[in-house]
Design a protein around this motif. Structure first.
Motif, PDB file in Angstrom:
ATOM      1  N   LYS A 145      30.170  -8.938 -21.186  1.00  0.00           N
ATOM      2  CA  LYS A 145      31.605  -8.667 -21.198  1.00  0.00           C
ATOM      3  C   LYS A 145      32.432  -9.954 -21.143  1.00  0.00           C
ATOM      4  O   LYS A 145      33.653  -9.892 -21.231  1.00  0.00           O
ATOM      5  N   VAL A 146      31.750 -11.083 -20.968  1.00  0.00           N
ATOM      6  CA  VAL A 146      32.426 -12.368 -20.784  1.00  0.00           C
ATOM      7  C   VAL A 146      31.795 -13.398 -21.712  1.00  0.00           C
ATOM      8  O   VAL A 146      30.707 -13.186 -22.256  1.00  0.00           O
ATOM      9  N   PRO A 147      32.451 -14.559 -21.903  1.00  0.00           N
ATOM     10  CA  PRO A 147      31.881 -15.603 -22.765  1.00  0.00           C
ATOM     11  C   PRO A 147      30.527 -16.111 -22.241  1.00  0.00           C
ATOM     12  O   PRO A 147      30.240 -16.050 -21.036  1.00  0.00           O
ATOM     13  N   ALA A 184       9.212  -5.572 -19.055  1.00  0.00           N
ATOM     14  CA  ALA A 184       9.493  -6.601 -20.061  1.00  0.00           C
ATOM     15  C   ALA A 184      11.005  -6.798 -20.091  1.00  0.00           C
ATOM     16  O   ALA A 184      11.774  -5.883 -19.773  1.00  0.00           O
ATOM     17  N   SER A 185      11.423  -7.993 -20.502  1.00  0.00           N
ATOM     18  CA  SER A 185      12.858  -8.260 -20.626  1.00  0.00           C
ATOM     19  C   SER A 185      13.063  -9.445 -21.551  1.00  0.00           C
ATOM     20  O   SER A 185      12.147 -10.222 -21.791  1.00  0.00           O
ATOM     21  N   GLY A 186      14.281  -9.552 -22.061  1.00  0.00           N
ATOM     22  CA  GLY A 186      14.593 -10.691 -22.923  1.00  0.00           C
ATOM     23  C   GLY A 186      15.997 -10.607 -23.483  1.00  0.00           C
ATOM     24  O   GLY A 186      16.713  -9.614 -23.281  1.00  0.00           O
ATOM     25  N   ARG A 187      16.391 -11.661 -24.185  1.00  0.00           N
ATOM     26  CA  ARG A 187      17.719 -11.752 -24.785  1.00  0.00           C
ATOM     27  C   ARG A 187      17.792 -10.933 -26.062  1.00  0.00           C
ATOM     28  O   ARG A 187      16.811 -10.805 -26.784  1.00  0.00           O
ATOM     29  N   ARG A 188      18.982 -10.427 -26.335  1.00  0.00           N
ATOM     30  CA  ARG A 188      19.233  -9.780 -27.621  1.00  0.00           C
ATOM     31  C   ARG A 188      19.547 -10.860 -28.649  1.00  0.00           C
ATOM     32  O   ARG A 188      19.991 -11.953 -28.308  1.00  0.00           O
ATOM     33  N   VAL A 189      19.285 -10.551 -29.902  1.00  0.00           N
ATOM     34  CA  VAL A 189      19.577 -11.470 -31.006  1.00  0.00           C
ATOM     35  C   VAL A 189      20.508 -10.751 -31.964  1.00  0.00           C
ATOM     36  O   VAL A 189      20.133  -9.705 -32.504  1.00  0.00           O
ATOM     37  N   PRO A 190      21.730 -11.249 -32.142  1.00  0.00           N
ATOM     38  CA  PRO A 190      22.303 -12.448 -31.540  1.00  0.00           C
ATOM     39  C   PRO A 190      22.510 -12.243 -30.037  1.00  0.00           C
ATOM     40  O   PRO A 190      22.418 -11.132 -29.521  1.00  0.00           O
ATOM     41  N   ARG A 191      22.811 -13.323 -29.334  1.00  0.00           N
ATOM     42  CA  ARG A 191      22.869 -13.320 -27.872  1.00  0.00           C
ATOM     43  C   ARG A 191      24.159 -12.645 -27.372  1.00  0.00           C
ATOM     44  O   ARG A 191      25.094 -13.286 -26.916  1.00  0.00           O
ATOM     45  N   THR A 192      24.126 -11.331 -27.409  1.00  0.00           N
ATOM     46  CA  THR A 192      25.254 -10.530 -26.940  1.00  0.00           C
ATOM     47  C   THR A 192      24.914  -9.781 -25.658  1.00  0.00           C
ATOM     48  O   THR A 192      25.730  -9.020 -25.139  1.00  0.00           O
ATOM     49  N   GLY A 193      23.705  -9.985 -25.157  1.00  0.00           N
ATOM     50  CA  GLY A 193      23.241  -9.293 -23.962  1.00  0.00           C
ATOM     51  C   GLY A 193      21.742  -9.394 -23.851  1.00  0.00           C
ATOM     52  O   GLY A 193      21.134 -10.348 -24.344  1.00  0.00           O
ATOM     53  N   GLY A 194      21.142  -8.401 -23.233  1.00  0.00           N
ATOM     54  CA  GLY A 194      19.704  -8.417 -23.026  1.00  0.00           C
ATOM     55  C   GLY A 194      19.123  -7.023 -23.102  1.00  0.00           C
ATOM     56  O   GLY A 194      19.845  -6.031 -23.237  1.00  0.00           O
ATOM     57  N   VAL A 195      17.789  -6.975 -23.001  1.00  0.00           N
ATOM     58  CA  VAL A 195      17.054  -5.715 -23.029  1.00  0.00           C
ATOM     59  C   VAL A 195      16.021  -5.754 -21.911  1.00  0.00           C
ATOM     60  O   VAL A 195      15.357  -6.779 -21.712  1.00  0.00           O
ATOM     61  N   ILE A 196      15.896  -4.655 -21.183  1.00  0.00           N
ATOM     62  CA  ILE A 196      14.906  -4.550 -20.117  1.00  0.00           C
ATOM     63  C   ILE A 196      14.132  -3.254 -20.315  1.00  0.00           C
ATOM     64  O   ILE A 196      14.735  -2.191 -20.531  1.00  0.00           O
ATOM     65  N   LEU A 197      12.817  -3.321 -20.230  1.00  0.00           N
ATOM     66  CA  LEU A 197      11.964  -2.144 -20.182  1.00  0.00           C
ATOM     67  C   LEU A 197      11.620  -1.936 -18.711  1.00  0.00           C
ATOM     68  O   LEU A 197      11.048  -2.833 -18.072  1.00  0.00           O
TER      69      LEU A 197
END
Length: 96
Positions: free
Chosen positions: A9-11, A37-50
């Motif tokens: 939600k922020v820069p 598992a976890s990691g960055r989204r591409v493009p870097r707009t957030g992340g993903v967690i399992l």
């Protein structure tokens, strides 16, 4: 089982200031067995967690501890699913 999608939600400059604390939080959740598992989204707009948790409510309690949540830096979309089929390496996740 849950897929958690984080949306910043922020820069990124603000995200990066809180990244070390977020990484420590992730490590704690791995130690507790909540995150798989976890990691960055591409493009870097957030992340993903399992994640795995007893319930969505229990997962929400854990996510509330995340510095990204505590500082209102990200939104969390939670998708619950039941793994019915997996590759051989992930058979432990399948519930049939």
């Amino acid at each position: 089982m849950f897929i958690v999608l984080l949306n910043y939600k922020v820069p990124l400059e603000t995200i990066d200031q809180h990244l070390p604390a977020h990484i420590e939080y992730l490590k704690q959740q791995y130690e507790l067995g909540t995150f798989m598992a976890s990691g960055r989204r591409v493009p870097r707009t957030g992340g993903v967690i399992l994640a795995q948790a007893e319930s969505k409510e229990a997962l929400l309690e854990q996510l509330a501890l995340d510095p990204f949540s505590r500082h209102d830096l990200a939104e969390y979309d939670i998708i619950e699913f039941i793994p019915g089929m997996t590759c051989p390496e992930l058979t432990f996740l399948a519930t049939s």
